[in-house]
Design a protein around this motif. Structure first.
Motif, PDB file in Angstrom:
ATOM      1  N   ASP A  30       0.832  -1.210   0.000  1.00 25.80           N
ATOM      2  CA  ASP A  30       0.000   0.000   0.000  1.00 25.80           C
ATOM      3  C   ASP A  30       0.862   1.253   0.000  1.00 25.80           C
ATOM      4  O   ASP A  30       0.571   2.224  -0.706  1.00 25.80           O
ATOM      5  CB  ASP A  30      -0.932   0.009   1.211  1.00 25.80           C
ATOM      6  CG  ASP A  30      -2.006  -1.068   1.123  1.00 25.80           C
ATOM      7  OD1 ASP A  30      -2.247  -1.566   0.000  1.00 25.80           O
ATOM      8  OD2 ASP A  30      -2.608  -1.382   2.170  1.00 25.80           O
ATOM      9  N   THR A  34       0.812   4.089  -2.890  1.00 29.65           N
ATOM     10  CA  THR A  34       0.510   5.473  -2.532  1.00 29.65           C
ATOM     11  C   THR A  34       1.608   6.409  -3.029  1.00 29.65           C
ATOM     12  O   THR A  34       1.332   7.481  -3.579  1.00 29.65           O
ATOM     13  CB  THR A  34       0.351   5.614  -1.008  1.00 29.65           C
ATOM     14  OG1 THR A  34      -0.648   4.716  -0.561  1.00 29.65           O
ATOM     15  CG2 THR A  34      -0.032   7.033  -0.618  1.00 29.65           C
ATOM     16  N   SER A  38       1.053   9.396  -5.697  1.00 23.38           N
ATOM     17  CA  SER A  38       1.367  10.778  -5.346  1.00 23.38           C
ATOM     18  C   SER A  38       2.412  11.364  -6.298  1.00 23.38           C
ATOM     19  O   SER A  38       2.337  12.535  -6.664  1.00 23.38           O
ATOM     20  CB  SER A  38       1.842  10.893  -3.902  1.00 23.38           C
ATOM     21  OG  SER A  38       3.087  10.231  -3.737  1.00 23.38           O
TER      22      SER A  38
END
Length: 159
Positions: A30, A34, A38
């Motif tokens: 995860d 992420t 981003s």
């Protein structure tokens, strides 16, 4: 165990064995996803910001050019209007000098006697009624009327 080293410092050791299963925790997966999202968003936002900057710069240039055209057009119309109405600086300067000369020639050097009389009456009333200056309203009104009449005569004489 001897004179040579068994590992060289510059070469990495890679062990590849398909029989050993690799497992990563869900938190690590995860976290990596992420970070990837981003970084993509950062790249996208930078692209959007760059596009916005370009559009704003283009719009600013367009507005400046339009303003320049409007300024030039209004200046030329004003110049044309002034020429048509004969309002150039030489003519205006001459008119002003003529008015100054007329006023200087015709201006009274003294205050008319009737104004002086009304002024003295107002001063005397104020001295007499020092604690009640509102009692002098009649004298003040007469003084105002006399001055107004004298101004009207002066203006009429200089037109």
């Amino acid at each position: 165990m001897g004179t040579t080293q068994s590992k060289t410092a510059g070469e990495p050791v890679i062990i590849y064995n398909q029989s050993v299963p690799l497992q990563f925790s869900q938190g690590l997966v995860d976290s990596l996803e992420t970070q990837k999202k981003s970084s993509e968003n950062n790249v996208r936002s930078e692209d959007v910001e760059e596009q916005v900057r370009k559009r704003v710069a283009e719009e600013l240039e367009r507005v400046k050019s339009q303003q320049g055209e409007v300024d030039q057009k209004s200046y030329s119309e004003l110049a044309k209007s002034n020429i048509e109405k004969d309002h150039n600086s030489v003519a205006i300067g001459t008119d002003i000098e003529n008015m100054i000369q007329r006023i200087q020639r015709a201006s009274p050097k003294e205050v008319p006697a009737e104004i002086v009389e009304r002024q003295e009456a107002v001063v005397a009333c104020y001295k007499k009624n020092g604690s009640r200056p509102l009692d002098c309203w009649e004298e003040v009104e007469e003084f105002k009327e006399t001055v107004s009449k004298a101004q009207k005569r002066f203006v009429a004489a200089h037109q």
